[in-house]
Design a protein around this motif. Structure first.
Motif, PDB file in Angstrom:
ATOM      1  N   GLU A 125       8.711   4.478   7.951  1.00 25.27           N
ATOM      2  CA  GLU A 125       9.767   4.619   6.944  1.00 25.27           C
ATOM      3  C   GLU A 125       9.403   5.640   5.875  1.00 25.27           C
ATOM      4  N   SER A 126       8.101   5.879   5.664  1.00 26.35           N
ATOM      5  CA  SER A 126       7.666   6.818   4.617  1.00 26.35           C
ATOM      6  C   SER A 126       7.140   8.119   5.192  1.00 26.35           C
ATOM      7  N   ARG A 127       7.415   8.415   6.468  1.00 28.55           N
ATOM      8  CA  ARG A 127       6.850   9.622   7.063  1.00 28.55           C
ATOM      9  C   ARG A 127       7.458  10.888   6.487  1.00 28.55           C
ATOM     10  N   GLY A 128       8.580  10.758   5.769  1.00 27.18           N
ATOM     11  CA  GLY A 128       9.138  11.935   5.122  1.00 27.18           C
ATOM     12  C   GLY A 128       8.220  12.497   4.052  1.00 27.18           C
ATOM     13  N   GLN A 129       7.300  11.699   3.544  1.00 28.62           N
ATOM     14  CA  GLN A 129       6.340  12.156   2.545  1.00 28.62           C
ATOM     15  C   GLN A 129       5.078  12.727   3.180  1.00 28.62           C
ATOM     16  N   LEU A 130       5.016  12.765   4.532  1.00 29.26           N
ATOM     17  CA  LEU A 130       3.822  13.222   5.225  1.00 29.26           C
ATOM     18  C   LEU A 130       4.072  14.470   6.060  1.00 29.26           C
ATOM     19  N   THR A 131       5.126  15.209   5.769  1.00 32.84           N
ATOM     20  CA  THR A 131       5.440  16.400   6.565  1.00 32.84           C
ATOM     21  C   THR A 131       4.391  17.500   6.410  1.00 32.84           C
ATOM     22  N   TRP A 132       3.584  17.448   5.408  1.00 34.34           N
ATOM     23  CA  TRP A 132       2.569  18.466   5.144  1.00 34.34           C
ATOM     24  C   TRP A 132       1.273  18.226   5.917  1.00 34.34           C
ATOM     25  N   VAL A 133       1.148  17.084   6.558  1.00 31.14           N
ATOM     26  CA  VAL A 133      -0.140  16.668   7.107  1.00 31.14           C
ATOM     27  C   VAL A 133      -0.625  17.598   8.211  1.00 31.14           C
TER      28      VAL A 133
ATOM     29  N   PHE B  79       0.826  -1.209   0.000  1.00 31.14           N
ATOM     30  CA  PHE B  79       0.000   0.000   0.000  1.00 31.14           C
ATOM     31  C   PHE B  79       0.864   1.264   0.000  1.00 31.14           C
ATOM     32  N   VAL B  80       1.899   1.286   0.831  1.00 32.22           N
ATOM     33  CA  VAL B  80       2.743   2.475   0.948  1.00 32.22           C
ATOM     34  C   VAL B  80       3.493   2.749  -0.350  1.00 32.22           C
ATOM     35  N   HIS B  81       3.961   1.696  -1.030  1.00 33.59           N
ATOM     36  CA  HIS B  81       4.799   1.872  -2.223  1.00 33.59           C
ATOM     37  C   HIS B  81       4.014   1.681  -3.530  1.00 33.59           C
ATOM     38  N   ALA B  82       2.700   1.597  -3.448  1.00 34.53           N
ATOM     39  CA  ALA B  82       1.900   1.386  -4.664  1.00 34.53           C
ATOM     40  C   ALA B  82       2.092   2.544  -5.633  1.00 34.53           C
ATOM     41  N   GLN B  83       2.346   2.219  -6.901  1.00 34.73           N
ATOM     42  CA  GLN B  83       2.530   3.227  -7.938  1.00 34.73           C
ATOM     43  C   GLN B  83       1.189   3.495  -8.610  1.00 34.73           C
ATOM     44  N   ILE B  84       0.611   4.633  -8.308  1.00 40.32           N
ATOM     45  CA  ILE B  84      -0.644   5.014  -8.928  1.00 40.32           C
ATOM     46  C   ILE B  84      -0.321   5.816 -10.187  1.00 40.32           C
ATOM     47  N   PRO B  85      -1.335   6.236 -10.966  1.00 42.27           N
ATOM     48  CA  PRO B  85      -1.050   7.003 -12.188  1.00 42.27           C
ATOM     49  C   PRO B  85      -0.107   8.176 -11.922  1.00 42.27           C
ATOM     50  N   GLN B  86       0.667   8.521 -12.919  1.00 42.47           N
ATOM     51  CA  GLN B  86       1.731   9.530 -12.877  1.00 42.47           C
ATOM     52  C   GLN B  86       2.920   9.064 -12.051  1.00 42.47           C
ATOM     53  N   LYS B  87       2.993   7.750 -11.768  1.00 46.22           N
ATOM     54  CA  LYS B  87       4.121   7.120 -11.078  1.00 46.22           C
ATOM     55  C   LYS B  87       4.417   7.798  -9.739  1.00 46.22           C
ATOM     56  N   LYS B  88       3.371   8.039  -8.987  1.00 46.60           N
ATOM     57  CA  LYS B  88       3.510   8.603  -7.662  1.00 46.60           C
ATOM     58  C   LYS B  88       3.021   7.597  -6.633  1.00 46.60           C
ATOM     59  N   THR B  89       3.548   7.706  -5.406  1.00 53.27           N
ATOM     60  CA  THR B  89       2.988   6.923  -4.313  1.00 53.27           C
ATOM     61  C   THR B  89       1.711   7.605  -3.849  1.00 53.27           C
ATOM     62  N   ILE B  90       0.944   6.921  -3.014  1.00 58.17           N
ATOM     63  CA  ILE B  90      -0.313   7.492  -2.561  1.00 58.17           C
ATOM     64  C   ILE B  90      -0.072   8.731  -1.712  1.00 58.17           C
TER      65      ILE B  90
ATOM     66  N   GLU C 247       2.485  10.911  -2.081  1.00 55.85           N
ATOM     67  CA  GLU C 247       2.845  12.003  -2.996  1.00 55.85           C
ATOM     68  C   GLU C 247       1.610  12.520  -3.738  1.00 55.85           C
ATOM     69  N   TRP C 248       0.728  11.633  -4.097  1.00 55.00           N
ATOM     70  CA  TRP C 248      -0.482  12.069  -4.808  1.00 55.00           C
ATOM     71  C   TRP C 248      -1.351  12.926  -3.895  1.00 55.00           C
ATOM     72  N   MET C 249      -1.489  12.537  -2.631  1.00 57.16           N
ATOM     73  CA  MET C 249      -2.303  13.329  -1.696  1.00 57.16           C
ATOM     74  C   MET C 249      -1.702  14.713  -1.490  1.00 57.16           C
ATOM     75  N   ASP C 250      -0.392  14.805  -1.397  1.00 54.48           N
ATOM     76  CA  ASP C 250       0.250  16.101  -1.197  1.00 54.48           C
ATOM     77  C   ASP C 250      -0.027  17.035  -2.371  1.00 54.48           C
ATOM     78  N   ALA C 251      -0.064  16.481  -3.568  1.00 59.57           N
ATOM     79  CA  ALA C 251      -0.268  17.312  -4.760  1.00 59.57           C
ATOM     80  C   ALA C 251      -1.737  17.640  -5.010  1.00 59.57           C
ATOM     81  N   ASN C 252      -2.668  16.865  -4.439  1.00 56.79           N
ATOM     82  CA  ASN C 252      -4.087  17.044  -4.766  1.00 56.79           C
ATOM     83  C   ASN C 252      -4.969  17.238  -3.537  1.00 56.79           C
TER      84      ASN C 252
END
Length: 604
Positions: free
Chosen positions: A470-478, A422-433, A435-440
């Motif tokens: 391990e992936s909390r670096g992608q959640l600093t915006w939360v 789930f954490v490393h799933a590549q969704i469209p535009q080759k982003k993790t879930i 990264e996609w949430m941060d952008a949208n």
């Protein structure tokens, strides 16, 4: 009336009925009423079972005799085989069975052809108690419907009156299940028949099931599916009949599985214009559904899940453990061929679209197939994560997200890998879930909040929290984003049944888990969201997003006050108090503390 008078009346009625039906006078109300009233005088006779030889059809007996002749076996003249015709009214068992046959044949020749709804209801009501109590009549009824398949499909599938389809389904299901239970000892037996061909030395071999119930089911799965496809709005009774048969016992379900019912159902539910099996050369078939509404496959999906959960996968046979959705035990379960699993996850169709038809059934089906299967579990969770994002536009992501949650929380030995997928799933535009949430997050606020709440639920489970850390670096915006959305009104929810205050409860729980478990750090200044590809933002637009005044534009007093609020006295923040964990995740946390089922010592 006495038994002797009944016998006499039965003989007279038989002769008169034969003469009457030969004249094809279908609208004689007096004669119809007389037959119906006379049949009511006969009380159902209780017959618990029948002889296995009575399961033979007239065709089977005829082919058996022809096979013996072609093989040079001399038929005994002392005990010749009786070639009985299911269409005949006369029964060797006596006048009661003769009357039962009479009312069915009379209904076929007289009532069905008139297409009168009330008469069909009366006919079904007449034979129902006799089918329930008399096993021999139930057997004969099954054989008769197998022989008269046009009548079978006309009433079961094509009839436009829901009540008639339901009544006919009930009586036929009763007859089929009663017959199958008596035939259980030879339900998997087949006979090889040799049919003479016009060409010398080229006889044709046919495999015919011994059990009458299996012959009817084979008819439904072969010729019946074309009728079901053409009448997709009315096929619930058709597949409901097969579900009743599969639930009658383990041997009945095994008979369906051996007849390749799983592949047949997958091919039907896929709703593709050609077969999923490349080896099958079939013509183009029409898709079910129209431009306004897709076809619903809830009933055939229930049958598919029932059969699959009666089978053991390779992972189940290896680990000797099963999920809570399994039916039976691994020792008596049928083996599920890997080829049929490949058809289910074929790239020619999207099996995840079935979630909208029946979410709970799909959960049971996917959990059973992915149990202890490292690769398949990862593939399904990756596909589900992308599917949740795909459904954001229609605001239909709630049910797929619930299925995703159940698959990640499965208590097998792959639970850590499920969370990693789930954490490393590549969704469209080759982003993790993340990264996609941060952008949208600004556009899809509700979806982002629901996914973050789901992540907070996962973080409360000690065994699978490491992949999230391990992936909390992608959640600093939360934390900064949560503080921002608390100050603005909520957008309409995707789920209309959300109770008041649910949004704030989610925000509080996400903040708690982010600070205490994931150990995120609050970022007070956020960068503006990136501009869409190919579209550059103006300088004034950037300044506006950064909360700066736009050059050359005069601000109103309200806008100026909004950008320059009066500074309030800041007090020391209160100590962090762990809030009460929501009730809807207590079960997941408690279950995770328990050990997963240990593997059998012989398999470890």
């Amino acid at each position: 009336p006495t038994k002797e008078s009944k016998d006499l009346y039965a003989q007279i009625i038989e002769e008169q009925n034969e003469a009457h039906t030969n004249l094809k006078i279908y609208l004689d109300e007096a004669y119809t009423t007389f037959i119906k009233d006379y049949f009511k005088l006969w009380q159902p006779e209780l017959v618990a079972k029948f002889d296995p030889l009575e399961s033979d059809s007239s065709e089977l007996k005829k082919l058996r005799q022809q096979t013996k002749e072609s093989l040079g076996i001399k038929i005994s003249e002392k005990y010749p085989e009786v070639i009985e015709n299911e269409d005949s009214i006369t029964s060797p068992r006596g006048p009661y069975e003769t009357m039962c046959r009479l009312i069915v044949i009379f209904a076929n020749d007289l009532v069905i052809k008139t297409k009168e709804i009330q008469k069909i209801k009366d006919w079904i009501s007449l034979i129902t108690p006799h089918v329930q109590l008399n096993a021999f009549f139930a057997l004969w009824f099954v054989k008769y419907m197998t022989r008269h398949k046009r009548l079978l499909f006309e009433v079961l599938v094509e009839c436009t009156v829901d009540e008639i389809r339901a009544m006919f389904f009930a009586v036929l299901a009763e007859a089929l299940c009663k017959t199958a239970q008596i035939e259980t000892d030879y339900i998997n037996d087949n006979e090889k028949m040799i049919i003479k061909s016009s060409t010398p030395n080229s006889n044709i071999e046919r495999i015919i099931p011994k059990a009458a119930s299996v012959r009817l089911v084979n008819l439904l799965l072969s010729e019946g599916l074309s009728y079901a496809r053409a009448n997709y709005k009315k096929f619930d009774e058709f597949f409901g009949l097969l579900i009743k048969y599969a639930c009658a016992g383990i041997k009945e379900a095994a008979a369906l599985i051996q007849d390749k019912a799983i592949y047949t159902l997958i091919d039907f539910i896929s709703n593709t214009t050609s077969s999923l099996n490349p080896k099958c050369e079939t013509s183009t078939r029409p898709k079910m559904g129209d431009a306004f509404k897709d076809a619903s496959f809830k009933t055939p999906l229930s049958l598919l899940s029932l059969l699959v959960r009666n089978c053991s996968t390779l992972s189940i046979r290896t680990t000797k453990t099963v999920s809570k959705y399994v039916i039976g035990t691994p020792d008596i379960m049928c083996e599920l061929p890997e080829t049929e699993i490949e058809f289910l996850f074929s790239a020619k169709w999207n099996y995840l679209n079935l979630i909208k038809d029946d979410k709970e059934t799909m959960i049971g089906l996917l959990v059973h197939l992915t149990w202890e299967n490292l690769k398949l579990a990862g593939d399904v969770i990756t596909a589900l994560t992308a599917y949740v994002v795909e459904k954001r536009l229609e605001n239909e992501y709630v049910q797929p997200l619930e299925v995703l949650r159940e698959l990640i929380l499965v208590k097998d030995s792959c639970y850590v890998h499920r969370c990693q997928a789930f954490v490393h799933a590549q969704i469209p535009q080759k982003k993790t879930i993340f990264e996609w949430m941060d952008a949208n997050k600004e556009i899809y606020e509700n979806l982002t909040l629901d996914i973050l709440y789901f992540i907070a639920v996962l973080s409360a489970i000690e065994k699978i929290v490491e992949p999230l850390k391990e992936s909390r670096g992608q959640l600093t915006w939360v934390l900064g984003w949560l503080k921002k959305i608390e100050q603005i009104p909520a957008k309409p929810e995707a789920n209309p049944n959300v109770p008041p205050g649910e949004r704030q409860r989610k925000i509080s729980f996400i903040r708690q888990q982010s600070l205490q478990v994931l150990e995120l750090i609050e970022v007070t200044i956020e960068s503006p969201p990136p501009a869409p590809p190919g579209k550059e933002e103006s300088k004034g637009e950037v300044r506006k997003q950064m909360n700066f005044p736009v050059e050359g534009v005069v601000e109103s007093k309200q806008e100026s006050a909004h950008r320059h609020p009066k500074e309030e006295r800041r007090e020391a923040p209160p100590p962090i108090v762990r809030p009460i964990i929501p009730a809807d995740i207590k079960t997941a946390i408690d279950d995770s503390s328990k050990k997963t089922p240990e593997r059998n010592q012989s398999s470890s």
